[in-house]
Write an enzyme that holds these catalytic residues in place. Sequence first.
Site, PDB file in Angstrom:
ATOM      1  N   THR A  45      31.901  53.851  41.481  1.00  0.00           N
ATOM      2  CA  THR A  45      30.879  54.577  40.732  1.00  0.00           C
ATOM      3  C   THR A  45      29.478  54.137  41.133  1.00  0.00           C
ATOM      4  OG1 THR A  45      32.466  54.614  38.921  1.00  0.00           O
ATOM      5  CG2 THR A  45      30.225  55.291  38.393  1.00  0.00           C
ATOM      6  N   TYR A 133      42.097  45.857  42.736  1.00  0.00           N
ATOM      7  CA  TYR A 133      41.690  47.235  42.454  1.00  0.00           C
ATOM      8  C   TYR A 133      42.623  48.165  43.203  1.00  0.00           C
ATOM      9  CZ  TYR A 133      38.520  51.337  42.259  1.00  0.00           C
ATOM     10  OH  TYR A 133      37.954  52.586  42.058  1.00  0.00           O
ATOM     11  N   LYS A 161      42.741  46.435  38.129  1.00  0.00           N
ATOM     12  CA  LYS A 161      42.229  47.735  37.702  1.00  0.00           C
ATOM     13  C   LYS A 161      43.152  48.766  38.316  1.00  0.00           C
ATOM     14  CE  LYS A 161      38.519  51.111  38.229  1.00  0.00           C
ATOM     15  NZ  LYS A 161      37.227  51.457  38.889  1.00  0.00           N
TER      16      LYS A 161
END
Length: 296
Positions: A45, A133, A161
């Site tokens: 992001t 991740y 994540k």
Amino acid sequence: MIKGSIVALITPFDERGNVNIDKLKELINWHIEKKTDALLVLGTTGETPTLSEEEQDMIVKTSVKESAGRIPIIANSGSNDTGKSLAKSRKYEEMGADALLVITPYYNKPNRSGMTEHFYKIADNVNIPVYIYNVPARTGINISADIVAELSRHSRIAGIKEAGGDLSYVAKLSNMVSDDFAVYSGNDDITVALMSMGAVGAVSVWANIMPKHVSRMTHAYLDGRADEARRIQLENLNLINALFCETNPVPVKTMMNMLGMDVGGCRLPLGPVSNANRRVLIRLAEELKAGLSVDL
């Protein structure tokens, strides 16, 4: 263990396209005020692939200094080059980051031995928690649950994540790791579902706009108020889906600007949102400004 709402923070740009450090500081303090539990910088992001090394360093330094220990700072130090990822990991630790996010190596598609050694190499050479991740839609590879379970036994590999969107994967994983290994939802639309299978919170894009709601939702579930958490999730599902109508972070930055947050646009190769999707975002932004689920 960090539990609750971790914002996947956008990178604000000024009108010339440079990193807007003043706005970054403003956002950090806003999230602290809104009870966000931790900040992730330099993630997907945050448009990290388009940030120079100098810009990345500046963002980590600024985030650590501005937060002043009031909120944990997680820095993304991942790469598809183990040596580069290790160097960034050490550097961010020295800068004062509280933890690291390390993506599964993309494009290379490592085999089992390479995948495990990649994470071991980093975890063996830092002294802060490392979070895996997993985002196969971006990387082209899905780290298997049994590899994660093996990695979880390392004292500094603290969690994952999980952004694959596969509920059965999370159920399987949660059954294979100990309670001190943190699983975080990387998909805003199914956070409560993942928490029902063992996740302890979310790394959230949605929290860039509605941090109080994401915090309330995750902590309601953690506190045993599953009905309240489910209600918050479902009431905001249309907005959440709209934030992913095009490649992240194009929609979320577009809406932040509509709400007067002035975070700038995205860097190429991410272009403006389509006219059709812009109309949807305008309507949702107007509802937020009108006081429906307002979080500003």
